[in-house]
Design a protein around this motif. Structure first.
Motif, PDB file in Angstrom:
ATOM      1  N   PHE A 212      34.799  51.552  41.341  1.00 48.08           N
ATOM      2  CA  PHE A 212      35.324  50.731  40.257  1.00 48.08           C
ATOM      3  C   PHE A 212      36.845  50.787  40.222  1.00 48.08           C
ATOM      4  N   GLY A 213      37.415  51.860  40.746  1.00 50.08           N
ATOM      5  CA  GLY A 213      38.859  51.901  40.904  1.00 50.08           C
ATOM      6  C   GLY A 213      39.339  50.788  41.823  1.00 50.08           C
ATOM      7  N   GLY A 214      38.555  50.503  42.858  1.00 50.20           N
ATOM      8  CA  GLY A 214      38.888  49.401  43.756  1.00 50.20           C
ATOM      9  C   GLY A 214      38.959  48.075  43.029  1.00 50.20           C
ATOM     10  N   VAL A 215      38.042  47.865  42.080  1.00 49.36           N
ATOM     11  CA  VAL A 215      38.034  46.629  41.299  1.00 49.36           C
ATOM     12  C   VAL A 215      39.308  46.504  40.466  1.00 49.36           C
ATOM     13  N   VAL A 277      36.258  41.962  50.627  1.00 51.56           N
ATOM     14  CA  VAL A 277      36.840  40.920  49.776  1.00 51.56           C
ATOM     15  C   VAL A 277      38.233  41.324  49.298  1.00 51.56           C
ATOM     16  N   LEU A 278      38.397  42.582  48.892  1.00 51.09           N
ATOM     17  CA  LEU A 278      39.708  43.044  48.429  1.00 51.09           C
ATOM     18  C   LEU A 278      40.743  42.986  49.552  1.00 51.09           C
ATOM     19  N   LEU A 301      30.653  41.979  43.012  1.00 52.88           N
ATOM     20  CA  LEU A 301      30.385  43.137  43.867  1.00 52.88           C
ATOM     21  C   LEU A 301      30.721  44.438  43.152  1.00 52.88           C
ATOM     22  N   GLY A 302      31.801  44.426  42.366  1.00 55.84           N
ATOM     23  CA  GLY A 302      32.175  45.642  41.645  1.00 55.84           C
ATOM     24  C   GLY A 302      31.124  46.053  40.641  1.00 55.84           C
ATOM     25  N   PHE A 303      30.635  45.105  39.840  1.00 54.05           N
ATOM     26  CA  PHE A 303      29.673  45.473  38.805  1.00 54.05           C
ATOM     27  C   PHE A 303      28.259  45.592  39.346  1.00 54.05           C
ATOM     28  N   ALA A 304      28.001  45.114  40.558  1.00 53.38           N
ATOM     29  CA  ALA A 304      26.698  45.334  41.182  1.00 53.38           C
ATOM     30  C   ALA A 304      26.468  46.806  41.480  1.00 53.38           C
ATOM     31  N   THR A 305      27.547  47.604  41.481  1.00 51.35           N
ATOM     32  CA  THR A 305      27.415  49.041  41.729  1.00 51.35           C
ATOM     33  C   THR A 305      27.057  49.820  40.461  1.00 51.35           C
ATOM     34  N   VAL A 306      27.235  49.214  39.278  1.00 54.26           N
ATOM     35  CA  VAL A 306      27.088  49.970  38.037  1.00 54.26           C
ATOM     36  C   VAL A 306      25.655  50.432  37.786  1.00 54.26           C
ATOM     37  N   VAL A 359      45.173  48.533  48.185  1.00 53.25           N
ATOM     38  CA  VAL A 359      44.806  49.854  47.653  1.00 53.25           C
ATOM     39  C   VAL A 359      43.345  49.849  47.222  1.00 53.25           C
ATOM     40  N   GLY A 360      42.934  48.777  46.539  1.00 52.29           N
ATOM     41  CA  GLY A 360      41.542  48.674  46.101  1.00 52.29           C
ATOM     42  C   GLY A 360      40.571  48.673  47.270  1.00 52.29           C
TER      43      GLY A 360
END
Length: 411
Positions: A212-215, A277-278, A301-306, A359-360
């Motif tokens: 989520f830091g990547g997001v 993507v990032l 993609l970020g929230f698919a990990t939650v 960085v993300g």
């Protein structure tokens, strides 16, 4: 899905709105309270750090009461914090109100995840968790834009009063719809803390921080990136955030659906896709169409990990999951704070407004590496656990025994 999940989603909607709406109101808040915009930005930092600290503290304080009662107390704390913010005469009081509201955040989602998972069959746990988190994602599509509009037209204090009213609605929903299941007997604080000795729990939290830091490495600086590099008007940033929120909603539902079927493949796909993507966004941010697609995919993609990461923590801290679940919510906010700091460093170093996306990408790739490591450790332990049984079977065969039952003696 049980109606109790609706009550949890309403509470999550209010919490998500108050967390993110401040980003669109910083100029108004700063001007009204007589501070600069960078100083007003401490309202964002203070909230994030309050979540990180409040998640374990509030969960520990709630170990002696039922989970429904604790959820109600947390919503009460959330309401109080937003009322303090709405009435704040000076910046310091506003900051106190933000911190008070943030103390409810991590514990609400942590305890709420445990409650949501317990309301459904085991094979639907991740789906139930994602339904609760839908409130948080929808807040970014509806609550934040509306709250920003209300704050800019009627005043930012009105926004926080409305958010407090959402808290009252969530409190009533929890009181009326969430079953009053008592806290499991035999679970003590030392059991909750012991869950952190499990390497899989720690790895899941590390994946949360990095993934989520990547997001948020990219999204924190989306306004200057899109206006200075992408050529968007400042008024378009709000709609880009709506696109990001739509991606979050879709990703949350997809993650919840597939995590109940193939959890680790879901994580591999989401984290790997996020890193790609990032990285591409770093080079394609100057194109408007590509930027819109990228912002949507980052949210998806970020929230698919939650849901899979939250479920993985619950699965591996199954004996005492509440504290670990709440701490994992704090890990999301730790990732936000870490990535925002790192993104600021690369911008200050003169690498440009697209550098935070690079960085993300690195952070998401690191999370993917941890996911692979976690799965390999789990597989190795599984083989080690089954080995003694296989050896026993082989030894029995060496001595002439058979693994089948002997035929009953005939009369």
């Amino acid at each position: 899905m049980p109606l109790a999940l609706l009550a949890l989603a309403i509470g999550a909607f209010g919490i998500g709105t108050t967390e993110f709406v401040i980003m669109g109101l910083l100029p108004q808040v700063g001007a009204d309270l007589g501070v600069s915009v960078p100083t007003a930005g401490l309202l964002v930092t203070g909230y994030a750090l309050g979540v990180v600290a409040g998640a374990p503290i509030m969960t520990v304080l709630g170990t002696r009461i039922s989970r429904r009662s604790m959820l109600m107390l947390l919503m009460g704390l959330f309401i109080l914090g937003n009322l303090i913010s709405a009435a704040a005469p000076v910046f310091a009081v506003m900051l106190i109100g933000r911190v008070v509201a943030s103390l409810a955040h991590g514990a609400f989602f942590g305890i709420g995840s445990v409650v949501a998972a317990g309301l459904v069959a085991p094979e639907r746990k991740a789906g139930a968790i994602s339904m609760m988190f839908t409130g948080l994602t929808v807040a970014n599509v509806v609550g934040v834009p509306l709250g920003t509009f209300v704050g800019q037209t009627a005043g930012w204090r009105v926004t926080f009063l409305i958010v407090a009213a959402l808290g009252v609605l969530g409190l009533a929903g929890v009181a009326g719809l969430v079953p009053d299941v008592p806290k499991p007997e035999g679970v003590r604080l030392r059991h909750e803390v012991a869950a952190f000795k499990n390497a899989q729990v720690v790895l899941a939290m590390a994946m949360t921080v990095l993934g989520f830091g990547g997001v948020f490495a990219a999204i924190t600086y989306i306004a200057p990136m899109m206006t200075e590099v992408g050529g968007f008007a400042e008024s378009s940033v709000t709609w880009l955030l709506v696109v990001f929120g739509l991606g979050m909603v879709a990703g949350n539902l997809i993650g919840g659906r597939f995590a109940d079927r193939r959890l680790m493949p879901m994580l591999y796909t989401a984290l790997g896709g996020l890193a790609v993507v990032l990285l591409l966004f770093t080079f394609l941010a100057s194109g408007k169409a590509a930027s819109v697609v990228a912002v949507f995919l980052i949210g998806l993609l970020g929230f698919a990990t939650v849901p899979p990461l939250q479920k993985r923590v619950l699965d591996h801290a199954h004996g005492a999951p509440t504290l670990a679940s709440a701490a994992n919510i704090g890990a999301f906010n730790l990732g936000n704070a870490l990535s925002a700091w790192l993104g600021g460093l690369v911008i200050s170093a003169g690498l440009g407004y697209t550098a935070p996306s690079a960085v993300g990408a690195v952070l998401a790739a690191a999370a993917l590496v941890l996911a692979v490591l976690s799965h390999r450790l789990e597989s190795r332990r599984s083989r080690t656990t089954t080995a003694p049984a296989n050896l026993g079977h082989a030894a029995a065969s060496d001595h002439g025994a058979t693994p089948v039952e002997t035929e009953p003696a005939r009369s």
